[in-house]
Design a protein around this motif. Structure first.
Motif, short mmCIF file in Angstrom:
data_model
loop_
_atom_site.label_atom_id
_atom_site.label_comp_id
_atom_site.label_asym_id
_atom_site.label_seq_id
_atom_site.Cartn_x
_atom_site.Cartn_y
_atom_site.Cartn_z
N GLU A 169 1.10 -1.44 -0.29
CA GLU A 169 -0.14 0.75 -0.27
C GLU A 169 0.71 1.30 -0.06
O GLU A 169 2.35 0.81 0.01
CB GLU A 169 -1.02 0.54 1.00
CG GLU A 169 -1.27 -1.12 1.53
CD GLU A 169 -1.02 -2.23 1.78
OE1 GLU A 169 0.16 -2.88 2.39
OE2 GLU A 169 -2.04 -3.29 2.42
N TYR A 170 0.40 2.33 -0.34
CA TYR A 170 0.86 3.40 -0.83
C TYR A 170 1.02 4.18 1.04
O TYR A 170 -0.42 4.68 1.20
CB TYR A 170 0.83 4.60 -1.25
CG TYR A 170 1.00 3.96 -3.17
CD1 TYR A 170 2.46 3.99 -3.42
CD2 TYR A 170 0.29 3.04 -3.51
CE1 TYR A 170 2.78 3.87 -4.77
CE2 TYR A 170 1.18 2.43 -4.71
CZ TYR A 170 2.04 3.13 -5.34
OH TYR A 170 2.47 2.91 -6.10
N PHE A 171 1.85 4.37 1.55
CA PHE A 171 1.54 5.21 2.97
C PHE A 171 1.81 6.59 2.95
O PHE A 171 3.27 7.23 2.80
CB PHE A 171 2.54 4.58 4.30
CG PHE A 171 2.00 3.09 4.19
CD1 PHE A 171 0.98 2.63 5.08
CD2 PHE A 171 2.50 1.98 3.58
CE1 PHE A 171 0.39 1.07 5.31
CE2 PHE A 171 2.15 0.87 3.84
CZ PHE A 171 0.80 0.48 4.68
N SER A 172 1.47 7.35 3.20
CA SER A 172 1.47 8.86 4.03
C SER A 172 1.66 9.39 5.06
O SER A 172 1.12 9.18 6.20
CB SER A 172 0.67 10.06 3.21
OG SER A 172 -0.63 10.45 3.71
N LEU A 173 3.32 10.72 4.85
CA LEU A 173 3.54 11.05 5.88
C LEU A 173 3.51 12.28 5.44
O LEU A 173 3.34 12.86 4.75
CB LEU A 173 4.78 10.61 6.61
CG LEU A 173 5.52 8.97 6.96
CD1 LEU A 173 6.44 8.71 6.95
CD2 LEU A 173 3.76 9.23 8.24
N GLU A 174 3.06 13.09 6.62
CA GLU A 174 3.13 15.17 6.18
C GLU A 174 4.06 15.16 7.94
O GLU A 174 3.60 14.91 9.25
CB GLU A 174 1.65 15.58 6.56
CG GLU A 174 2.44 16.91 6.42
CD GLU A 174 0.16 17.47 6.10
OE1 GLU A 174 0.16 19.08 5.75
OE2 GLU A 174 -0.41 16.85 4.95
N LEU B 57 11.86 -0.81 -0.60
CA LEU B 57 11.06 -0.09 -0.26
C LEU B 57 11.47 0.92 -1.13
O LEU B 57 13.08 2.07 -1.38
CB LEU B 57 11.45 0.91 1.37
CG LEU B 57 10.67 1.38 2.02
CD1 LEU B 57 8.73 1.43 1.96
CD2 LEU B 57 11.45 1.53 4.02
N ALA B 58 10.50 2.03 -1.00
CA ALA B 58 11.05 2.50 -2.03
C ALA B 58 10.13 3.93 -1.31
O ALA B 58 8.89 4.34 -0.49
CB ALA B 58 9.39 3.07 -3.52
N THR C 280 6.36 2.78 0.47
CA THR C 280 5.87 1.69 -0.29
C THR C 280 6.39 0.35 -0.86
O THR C 280 7.75 1.01 -0.84
CB THR C 280 5.35 1.75 -1.90
OG1 THR C 280 4.23 0.77 -1.84
CG2 THR C 280 5.63 2.53 -2.67
N GLU C 281 6.62 -0.52 -0.73
CA GLU C 281 7.37 -1.69 -1.00
C GLU C 281 6.46 -2.12 -2.17
O GLU C 281 6.79 -3.62 -3.13
CB GLU C 281 7.17 -2.10 -0.52
CG GLU C 281 8.06 -2.08 1.09
CD GLU C 281 7.98 -3.56 2.47
OE1 GLU C 281 7.91 -4.49 1.64
OE2 GLU C 281 9.24 -2.76 3.24
#
Length: 263
Positions: free
Chosen positions: A106-111, A198-199, A215-216
């Motif tokens: 999945e694509y996990f976001s951080l702010e 891991l990207a 994401t992986e």
């Protein structure tokens, strides 16, 4: 009681009332529960309950007889006890917590700057074999300690650096030419590919909150890998044939770009 001190005591596991009782005892010495309740302006029953728990934890001493007197043990002793308890809990959790091996596709976001930098630092400490990093000098400096740590562990590190990053000795790096106006317009973009699994991509600066996505997912991993090697190839070509390339294709290959983008 100072709010900051109370907050730190709460971080150590004490309730608000327990923290206040500890502060009063540390400040005033031996007191009865009635005296503590009077100073805090709270009910005696609540204070006695808090003092009983503190005594059970071994951070407050209680006398025999009536009335009971309470005394706070030295703060160094409290700190050592909490540290030992925390280390014991950490060791147990590490040994018994289920270890998931599933990929983070999945694509996990951080702010937020703190969250983004903390995640970057944590992930760099977990690298086993290789870290491909596209960083501006500002981010390279902030991550210098983690890059050094990974390098010392035998991790192969290759950095595409913007702005003359001063990297630790022994790391492979090459300059990445970008215009300063590009930074001011949209912030400093960074990308990391760790163990080719891991990207992480994101931005910092530009008057906006720091943001990152990790994401992986194999598609994103391959995209970053190809992009990074493209930059390596372009760096070598520019170094060996820069003047000839600019003459034939324009500065920054503008003639080629216009050929395929103009209507």
């Amino acid at each position: 009681m100072e709010g900051i001190l109370q907050q730190h005591l709460k971080h150590l596991g004490f309730t608000e009332l327990e923290a206040k009782c500890l502060f009063v005892l540390s400040d005033s010495g031996t007191l009865t529960g009635y005296e503590i309740a009077k100073r805090l302006g709270v009910s005696r029953s609540n204070v006695y309950a808090a003092l009983q728990k503190l005594a059970e934890q071994g951070v407050v001493l209680a006398s025999k007889g009536e009335p009971t007197h309470y005394h706070c043990v030295p703060i160094d002793e409290i700190g050592n006890k909490i540290e030992a308890d925390l280390q014991a809990s950490i060791r147990y959790v590490k040994a018994h917590m289920p270890k998931q091996e599933t990929e983070r596709t999945e694509y996990f976001s951080l702010e937020g700057d703190a969250k983004v930098l903390e995640r970057l630092r944590c992930e760099l400490k977990l690298v086993k074999r290789e870290a491909l990093c596209d960083l501006w000098s500002e981010e390279a400096e902030l991550l210098r300690g983690e890059l050094q740590y990974a390098h010392d562990q035998g991790v192969r590190i290759l950095v595409s650096a913007v702005g003359g990053a001063d990297l630790p000795e022994g790391m492979l790096s090459f300059p990445h030419e970008r215009e300063e106006a590009w930074q001011e317009r949209s912030g400093r973009k960074f990308a990391l590919l760790l163990d080719r699994k891991l990207a992480i991509v994101g931005t910092r600066g530009g008057g906006q909150p720091a943001k990152a996505m990790l994401t992986e997912h194999p598609a994103m991993v391959e995209l970053l890998l190809n992009n990074f090697f493209h930059d390596v190839v372009m760096h070598e070509l520019q170094r060996d044939m820069g003047e000839e390339l600019a003459r034939r294709y324009g500065q920054g290959f503008s003639k080629i770009v216009r050929k395929y983008t103009q209507d």
